[in-house]
Design a protein around this motif. Structure first.
Motif, PDB file in Angstrom:
ATOM      1  N   PHE A 195      62.424  34.874  87.275  1.00  0.00           N
ATOM      2  CA  PHE A 195      63.551  34.575  86.841  1.00  0.00           C
ATOM      3  C   PHE A 195      64.288  35.255  85.681  1.00  0.00           C
ATOM      4  CE2 PHE A 195      66.592  31.431  84.591  1.00  0.00           C
ATOM      5  CZ  PHE A 195      67.230  31.122  85.602  1.00  0.00           C
ATOM      6  N   GLU A 196      63.455  35.785  84.681  1.00  0.00           N
ATOM      7  CA  GLU A 196      64.102  36.578  83.719  1.00  0.00           C
ATOM      8  C   GLU A 196      64.579  37.863  84.364  1.00  0.00           C
ATOM      9  OE1 GLU A 196      64.651  36.186  80.550  1.00  0.00           O
ATOM     10  OE2 GLU A 196      64.083  34.088  80.773  1.00  0.00           O
ATOM     11  N   GLU A 197      63.892  38.181  85.361  1.00  0.00           N
ATOM     12  CA  GLU A 197      64.199  39.673  86.081  1.00  0.00           C
ATOM     13  C   GLU A 197      65.754  39.266  86.926  1.00  0.00           C
ATOM     14  OE1 GLU A 197      64.508  43.365  87.676  1.00  0.00           O
ATOM     15  OE2 GLU A 197      63.526  42.590  85.829  1.00  0.00           O
ATOM     16  N   MET A 198      65.605  38.018  87.520  1.00  0.00           N
ATOM     17  CA  MET A 198      66.812  37.681  88.410  1.00  0.00           C
ATOM     18  C   MET A 198      68.138  37.513  87.409  1.00  0.00           C
ATOM     19  SD  MET A 198      65.518  34.617  90.753  1.00  0.00           S
ATOM     20  CE  MET A 198      64.732  34.809  92.289  1.00  0.00           C
ATOM     21  N   LEU A 199      67.932  37.214  86.065  1.00  0.00           N
ATOM     22  CA  LEU A 199      68.937  37.103  84.998  1.00  0.00           C
ATOM     23  C   LEU A 199      69.497  38.381  84.670  1.00  0.00           C
ATOM     24  CD1 LEU A 199      67.776  34.141  82.823  1.00  0.00           C
ATOM     25  CD2 LEU A 199      69.791  34.101  84.084  1.00  0.00           C
ATOM     26  N   ALA A 200      68.423  39.324  84.421  1.00  0.00           N
ATOM     27  CA  ALA A 200      68.676  40.641  84.047  1.00  0.00           C
ATOM     28  C   ALA A 200      69.535  41.446  85.015  1.00  0.00           C
ATOM     29  CB  ALA A 200      67.499  41.474  83.800  1.00  0.00           C
ATOM     30  N   ARG A 201      69.389  41.180  86.164  1.00  0.00           N
ATOM     31  CA  ARG A 201      70.111  41.859  87.187  1.00  0.00           C
ATOM     32  C   ARG A 201      71.502  41.532  87.990  1.00  0.00           C
ATOM     33  NH1 ARG A 201      65.365  40.898  90.846  1.00  0.00           N
ATOM     34  NH2 ARG A 201      65.837  39.405  92.522  1.00  0.00           N
ATOM     35  N   ALA A 202      71.488  39.953  87.492  1.00  0.00           N
ATOM     36  CA  ALA A 202      72.598  39.375  88.012  1.00  0.00           C
ATOM     37  C   ALA A 202      74.062  39.569  87.393  1.00  0.00           C
ATOM     38  CB  ALA A 202      72.384  37.717  87.783  1.00  0.00           C
ATOM     39  N   PRO A 203      74.911  40.088  88.282  1.00  0.00           N
ATOM     40  CA  PRO A 203      76.254  40.326  87.669  1.00  0.00           C
ATOM     41  C   PRO A 203      76.903  38.962  87.086  1.00  0.00           C
ATOM     42  CG  PRO A 203      76.463  40.377  90.093  1.00  0.00           C
ATOM     43  CD  PRO A 203      74.793  40.049  89.564  1.00  0.00           C
ATOM     44  N   ASN A 204      77.295  38.871  85.995  1.00  0.00           N
ATOM     45  CA  ASN A 204      78.129  37.968  85.211  1.00  0.00           C
ATOM     46  C   ASN A 204      77.212  36.861  85.281  1.00  0.00           C
ATOM     47  OD1 ASN A 204      80.164  39.615  84.858  1.00  0.00           O
ATOM     48  ND2 ASN A 204      80.940  39.261  86.937  1.00  0.00           N
ATOM     49  N   GLY A 205      75.883  37.040  85.216  1.00  0.00           N
ATOM     50  CA  GLY A 205      75.031  35.741  85.356  1.00  0.00           C
ATOM     51  C   GLY A 205      75.147  34.614  86.504  1.00  0.00           C
ATOM     52  N   ASP A 206      75.781  35.409  87.764  1.00  0.00           N
ATOM     53  CA  ASP A 206      75.907  34.474  88.844  1.00  0.00           C
ATOM     54  C   ASP A 206      74.607  34.286  89.724  1.00  0.00           C
ATOM     55  OD1 ASP A 206      76.857  33.173  91.005  1.00  0.00           O
ATOM     56  OD2 ASP A 206      78.166  34.774  91.902  1.00  0.00           O
ATOM     57  N   LEU A 207      74.139  33.370  89.748  1.00  0.00           N
ATOM     58  CA  LEU A 207      72.964  33.118  90.812  1.00  0.00           C
ATOM     59  C   LEU A 207      73.075  32.359  91.788  1.00  0.00           C
ATOM     60  CD1 LEU A 207      70.155  32.810  87.756  1.00  0.00           C
ATOM     61  CD2 LEU A 207      70.682  34.983  89.060  1.00  0.00           C
ATOM     62  N   THR A 208      74.144  32.324  92.295  1.00  0.00           N
ATOM     63  CA  THR A 208      74.384  31.494  93.493  1.00  0.00           C
ATOM     64  C   THR A 208      73.445  31.837  94.676  1.00  0.00           C
ATOM     65  OG1 THR A 208      76.814  31.260  92.892  1.00  0.00           O
ATOM     66  CG2 THR A 208      76.403  30.797  94.894  1.00  0.00           C
ATOM     67  N   GLY A 209      72.808  30.909  95.263  1.00  0.00           N
ATOM     68  CA  GLY A 209      72.014  31.513  96.530  1.00  0.00           C
ATOM     69  C   GLY A 209      70.551  31.472  96.019  1.00  0.00           C
ATOM     70  N   HIS A 210      70.325  31.636  94.564  1.00  0.00           N
ATOM     71  CA  HIS A 210      68.980  31.871  94.122  1.00  0.00           C
ATOM     72  C   HIS A 210      68.101  30.665  94.088  1.00  0.00           C
ATOM     73  CE1 HIS A 210      70.869  35.673  93.295  1.00  0.00           C
ATOM     74  NE2 HIS A 210      69.738  36.123  92.761  1.00  0.00           N
ATOM     75  N   CYS A 211      66.649  31.026  94.437  1.00  0.00           N
ATOM     76  CA  CYS A 211      65.906  29.943  94.147  1.00  0.00           C
ATOM     77  C   CYS A 211      64.540  30.490  93.801  1.00  0.00           C
ATOM     78  CB  CYS A 211      65.602  29.161  95.374  1.00  0.00           C
ATOM     79  SG  CYS A 211      64.236  27.984  95.457  1.00  0.00           S
ATOM     80  N   VAL A 212      64.077  30.039  92.654  1.00  0.00           N
ATOM     81  CA  VAL A 212      62.582  30.584  92.283  1.00  0.00           C
ATOM     82  C   VAL A 212      62.139  29.378  91.612  1.00  0.00           C
ATOM     83  CG1 VAL A 212      63.440  31.169  89.977  1.00  0.00           C
ATOM     84  CG2 VAL A 212      61.059  32.208  90.602  1.00  0.00           C
ATOM     85  N   THR A 213      60.638  29.256  92.034  1.00  0.00           N
ATOM     86  CA  THR A 213      59.993  28.074  91.713  1.00  0.00           C
ATOM     87  C   THR A 213      58.319  27.861  91.751  1.00  0.00           C
ATOM     88  OG1 THR A 213      59.906  25.710  92.060  1.00  0.00           O
ATOM     89  CG2 THR A 213      60.247  26.898  93.741  1.00  0.00           C
ATOM     90  N   THR A 214      57.783  27.231  91.107  1.00  0.00           N
ATOM     91  CA  THR A 214      56.422  27.031  91.503  1.00  0.00           C
ATOM     92  C   THR A 214      56.445  25.441  91.964  1.00  0.00           C
ATOM     93  OG1 THR A 214      55.642  28.090  89.422  1.00  0.00           O
ATOM     94  CG2 THR A 214      54.113  26.389  90.236  1.00  0.00           C
TER      95      THR A 214
END
Length: 352
Positions: A195-214
């Motif tokens: 998730f930290e990597e997702m945030l680091a590469r997300a443009p403007n913090g947009d995580l639409t469509g993302h899903c990460v979970t245990t």
């Protein structure tokens, strides 16, 4: 499906481990990319069983031209832990050579947004190189599922608060009974690092469509064909809903009426005040009231005052309980999702 066998070199001559990676190539480059792993805690088997039934379903979809997104599946994500046995007991949660939890200490981006991974030839312990490789395999996938289980428990998921309620579809498809929402991790579990990597590469913090979970697939002993098929079918429905596989004719499932979704700071970690033999008075999935009897621990069998009662710290929902019935003072006895925030709360992983 293409299968690759990668080698994780051990720390001493003659020792190496095989990491089996299955890859599916989707037909639509715009469809979501998916990474799923199981067995990171190598003594947790429900996810491996679910993968056994999910993989043929994906192969069939691929053969029929219904596979849109590409997937990477690692059913045995921890061959190091899978090989650890001591006097007949499987030790799959911690690396016995370093005492490190296999699901802690994953590399995360630094203050500049750069994540430093250990290469396959790096002169570091094998589990460090394994962790880096798992993160590489998850790569830039917007959907990342890490299949685990608890001691004894209901089916539940961990989800970043930033991805909630968008991840409700996963909970519904899996028929999950609860979700714990975390706002910031500190233990660098696989999910947190991804998730930290997702945030680091997300443009403007947009995580639409993302899903990460245990995904916690109930308890360690909940491994049978019926449950595994149900879990595989739930994962498959989720992939259909997210556009990874062509959607079927059935309607999307709804959440359970008794579903419990709370921030992780609501979790009460009920610890054993003494050591001894456990007699539980509640089961996972039960609703409890404040001061209700949860369990008693037998210290001096048959003697007056020979057991100690443990009562609920507040009203809530019993999420998990200990699988072994002998416990040490200070060990975790139960987890309860309280109706209000716990006095002592956690932000990330609940246990070491």
């Amino acid at each position: 499906m293409k299968t690759e066998i990668e080698t994780i070199t051990g720390e001493t001559p003659g020792i190496s481990y095989e990491l089996i990676v299955h890859r599916f190539e989707g037909s639509d480059v715009s469809a979501p990319r998916v990474y799923i792993q199981s067995g990171l805690h190598a003594d947790e088997r429900p996810g491996v069983a679910a993968m056994h039934f999910l993989i043929p379903m994906l192969e069939k979809a691929e053969a029929e031209g219904r596979l849109l997104g590409s997937l990477t599946l690692v059913p045995h994500a921890n061959p190091i832990g899978a090989a650890q046995h001591l006097y007949g007991e499987h030790m799959g949660r911690f690396a016995t050579g370093t005492r490190t939890n296999f699901n802690r200490g994953f590399p995360v981006p630094d203050e500049t947004g750069v994540r430093h991974l250990d290469q396959a030839s790096a002169p570091v312990f094998a589990e460090r190189r394994l962790k880096s490789r798992l993160l590489e395999l998850a790569g830039d996938c917007p959907i990342v599922l890490d299949l685990h289980c608890d001691d004894e428990g209901v089916q539940y998921i961990y989800a970043p608060e930033k991805l909630w309620p968008e991840m409700l579809d996963l909970a519904a498809c899996l028929d999950a009974e609860a979700a714990l929402l975390w706002d910031s991790g500190s233990d660098r579990a696989f999910e947190e690092a991804v998730f930290e990597e997702m945030l680091a590469r997300a443009p403007n913090g947009d995580l639409t469509g993302h899903c990460v979970t245990t995904v916690e697939l109930r308890g360690q002993n909940d491994v049978d064909a019926t449950l595994a098929r149900k879990d595989a079918e739930g994962l498959y429905r989720f992939l259909q809903g997210r556009g990874v596989v062509t959607a079927g004719a059935t309607t999307a499932p709804g959440l359970r009426k008794d579903f419990v979704g709370k921030p992780i700071r609501h979790v009460e970690m009920v610890l054993a005040p003494v050591g001894g033999t456990i007699l539980f008075h509640v089961n996972p999935g039960d609703r409890v009231q404040a001061d209700q009897l949860l369990a008693e621990i037998i210290v001096n069998p048959g003697c007056k005052d020979g057991s100690v009662e443990i009562h609920a710290p507040q009203a809530g929902y019993v999420l998990t309980r200990r699988i072994r019935r002998f416990i040490r003072m200070g060990d975790n006895l139960l987890k309860i999702i309280g109706d209000t925030a716990a006095v002592v709360s956690r932000k990330g992983a609940l246990e070491d």
